[in-house]
Design a protein around this motif. Structure first.
Motif, PDB file in Angstrom:
ATOM      1  N   GLN A   1      55.429  40.677  41.614  1.00 31.52           N
ATOM      2  CA  GLN A   1      55.324  39.140  42.071  1.00 31.52           C
ATOM      3  C   GLN A   1      54.209  38.900  42.817  1.00 31.52           C
ATOM      4  O   GLN A   1      53.851  37.535  42.939  1.00 31.52           O
ATOM      5  CB  GLN A   1      56.665  38.479  42.824  1.00 31.52           C
TER       6      GLN A   1
ATOM      7  N   ALA B   1      46.467  33.990  36.178  1.00 33.11           N
ATOM      8  CA  ALA B   1      47.300  33.154  35.141  1.00 33.11           C
ATOM      9  C   ALA B   1      47.226  33.548  33.648  1.00 33.11           C
ATOM     10  O   ALA B   1      47.981  33.518  32.789  1.00 33.11           O
ATOM     11  CB  ALA B   1      46.703  31.693  35.373  1.00 33.11           C
TER      12      ALA B   1
ATOM     13  N   VAL C   1      49.728  36.265  33.262  1.00 31.91           N
ATOM     14  CA  VAL C   1      51.269  35.702  33.304  1.00 31.91           C
ATOM     15  C   VAL C   1      51.237  35.458  31.882  1.00 31.91           C
ATOM     16  O   VAL C   1      52.473  35.493  31.186  1.00 31.91           O
ATOM     17  CB  VAL C   1      51.425  34.746  34.198  1.00 31.91           C
ATOM     18  N   LYS C   2      50.431  34.538  31.205  1.00 36.61           N
ATOM     19  CA  LYS C   2      50.539  33.929  29.883  1.00 36.61           C
ATOM     20  C   LYS C   2      50.469  35.248  28.794  1.00 36.61           C
ATOM     21  O   LYS C   2      51.166  35.074  27.807  1.00 36.61           O
ATOM     22  CB  LYS C   2      49.432  32.997  29.666  1.00 36.61           C
TER      23      LYS C   2
ATOM     24  N   ASP D   1      56.458  34.605  36.220  1.00 35.86           N
ATOM     25  CA  ASP D   1      55.611  33.122  36.255  1.00 35.86           C
ATOM     26  C   ASP D   1      55.316  33.012  37.592  1.00 35.86           C
ATOM     27  O   ASP D   1      54.382  31.911  37.874  1.00 35.86           O
ATOM     28  CB  ASP D   1      56.289  32.045  35.616  1.00 35.86           C
ATOM     29  N   ASN D   2      56.019  33.516  38.722  1.00 36.71           N
ATOM     30  CA  ASN D   2      55.423  33.472  39.863  1.00 36.71           C
ATOM     31  C   ASN D   2      54.741  34.189  40.729  1.00 36.71           C
ATOM     32  O   ASN D   2      54.276  34.193  41.781  1.00 36.71           O
ATOM     33  CB  ASN D   2      56.674  33.096  40.975  1.00 36.71           C
TER      34      ASN D   2
END
Length: 436
Positions: free
Chosen positions: A208, A243, A246-247, A253-254
């Motif tokens: 995270q 980003a 995550v994608k 997503d955090n």
């Protein structure tokens, strides 16, 4: 994402003697009143516990008591700071945030078969990678992919071992994992960070927060030394790399950057605020050790026995300065010629000592060498035991005032609310009550 989730903005605070949790939490209460939700994370390393003779359960107890006293209803966490496979066990019961430190393993090569498999599995990274939101693209060759894996893959595999040990003990989703690579000699490039995140995803770590090393000097307790514009560029690219990861890699997503500041990096705080604002990103600011210095400032400000003890701690730190500085040699820059002698300090008033120690970069009395020496000198107070703690309790009001104002005015307000940093101009930072 199920289980515990760290909020968009969070702050890692150290409390070496477990007496300032309430004063620290009060700074987060002030932030909430001013429109920023900043989640507190109390962090303390195994080394600090060993020096002080404390146990991780004391950090948890202090945090729980502060939360109860102030009726804090938001999340909060206790961080097993900079742990590894050999030190994690004593943190398993009391902690729910784990900073998995793998800096010592960077550069140690993984098995060639593992490197080959990683390169094969991530062949799609080879070529031109465009990161959204920044005006740059990167060429990742197979050779670069292999060299980066050779440098970092073993470290990520070690992080996986630690993560799985924690997961076995606590259960999936019952803790926040962070991977830390900041305590190493060289900054990771944004491209390296992207490849590291691919390795973390492959290792199955639902990280995270990620703590890379940035360029510049992050010395303990004093301001950043380096090119602020370069830091801001690096942070923007790192945010874009996160980003992308995550994608494309299925990471939480955090997921956000963790900036291990070593405390008081005032000159980069506006850059952190601008970057998070521009990209809608979160950040975890680990600011740690200045609470201990605010205790000394509070004792000195109280005068009498508090001032006398602050002077005694300085005299002992001065006498043992070489021994105290060795473990922190890479993150302090002390000029011995600028250290006043204990005899000089013994004659100082309360105002003189606090002015020398308090981190006001525009004050002619501020002495960064003295501040750094006392920053690493908490071992002196630890040896005093109850004598030191009793005076903290006797002067709780003035100590707590300094702790809260320092954390709120000098850290939270510039980073999360965009207020002027102490490095901007003289008189820029006001006490909370004055800023209304």
């Amino acid at each position: 994402m199920s289980g515990l989730k760290l909020g968009k903005f969070s702050i890692g605070v150290g409390d070496r003697f477990a007496h300032q949790a309430k004063a620290q939490l009060q700074a987060c209460v002030l932030a909430e009143k001013d429109g920023a939700e900043v989640i507190p994370v109390w962090n303390k390393s195994n080394r600090e516990h060993l020096i002080i003779g404390s146990d991780p359960s004391s950090t948890r107890a202090a945090a729980d008591a502060a939360v109860a006293d102030l009726h804090w209803e938001k999340p909060y966490f206790c961080d097993a700071d900079h742990i590894n496979i050999n030190t994690v066990d004593r943190f398993l019961a009391p902690c729910d945030f784990y900073t998995i430190d793998v800096a010592d393993y960077i550069g140690k090569p993984a098995e060639q078969s593992s490197i080959d498999a990683f390169v094969k599995n991530n062949a799609g990274l080879a070529g031109s990678v465009r990161l959204e939101g920044v005006d740059e693209s990167f060429e990742i060759t197979t050779d670069l992919l292999e060299k980066t894996a050779a440098k970092f893959l073993f470290a990520v595999q070690e992080a996986g071992k630690v993560y799985r040990k924690i997961e076995t003990a606590k259960g999936k989703g019952n803790f926040i994992p962070e991977v830390s690579m900041d305590e190493t000699d060289y900054a990771q490039s944004p491209v390296e960070l992207l490849i590291i995140l691919a390795a973390i995803a492959q290792e199955g770590i639902p990280v995270q927060t990620i703590a890379p090393k940035f360029s510049g000097r992050f010395n303990k307790g004093v301001d950043y030394v380096g090119d602020v514009a370069q830091f801001e560029r690096e942070m923007a690219l790192d945010v874009a790399a996160i980003a992308y990861a995550v994608k494309h890699y299925g990471l939480p997503d955090n997921l956000k950057l963790s900036v291990h500041s070593g405390s008081d990096k005032f000159s980069i705080y506006p850059a952190i605020y601008r970057t998070t604002k521009k990209y809608g990103a979160g950040v975890h600011l680990k600011t740690a050790g200045t609470t201990w210095l605010e205790e000394i400032i509070g004792l000195a400000e109280a005068g009498g026995d508090g001032l006398a003890l602050a002077k005694e701690i300085y005299a002992e730190a001065y006498a043992h300065r070489e021994e105290l500085c060795v473990p922190y040699a890479t993150v302090i820059d002390i000029d011995p010629q600028k250290l006043p002698t204990p005899q000089e300090v013994a004659a100082w008033s309360s105002q003189q000592l606090t002015a020398a120690l308090r981190h006001d970069p525009h004050s002619p009395a501020y002495n960064s060498s003295l501040r750094q020496l006392l920053h690493v000198g908490f071992k002196i107070a630890a040896k005093m035991g109850r004598r030191y703690l009793d005076l903290l309790e006797a002067h709780e009001e003035v100590v707590a005032k300094n702790v809260t104002e320092n954390l709120y005015d000098r850290h939270i307000a510039p980073v999360f609310l965009g207020r002027p940093s102490p490095a901007d101009k003289p008189g820029a930072v006001l006490h909370h009550a004055e800023a209304k």
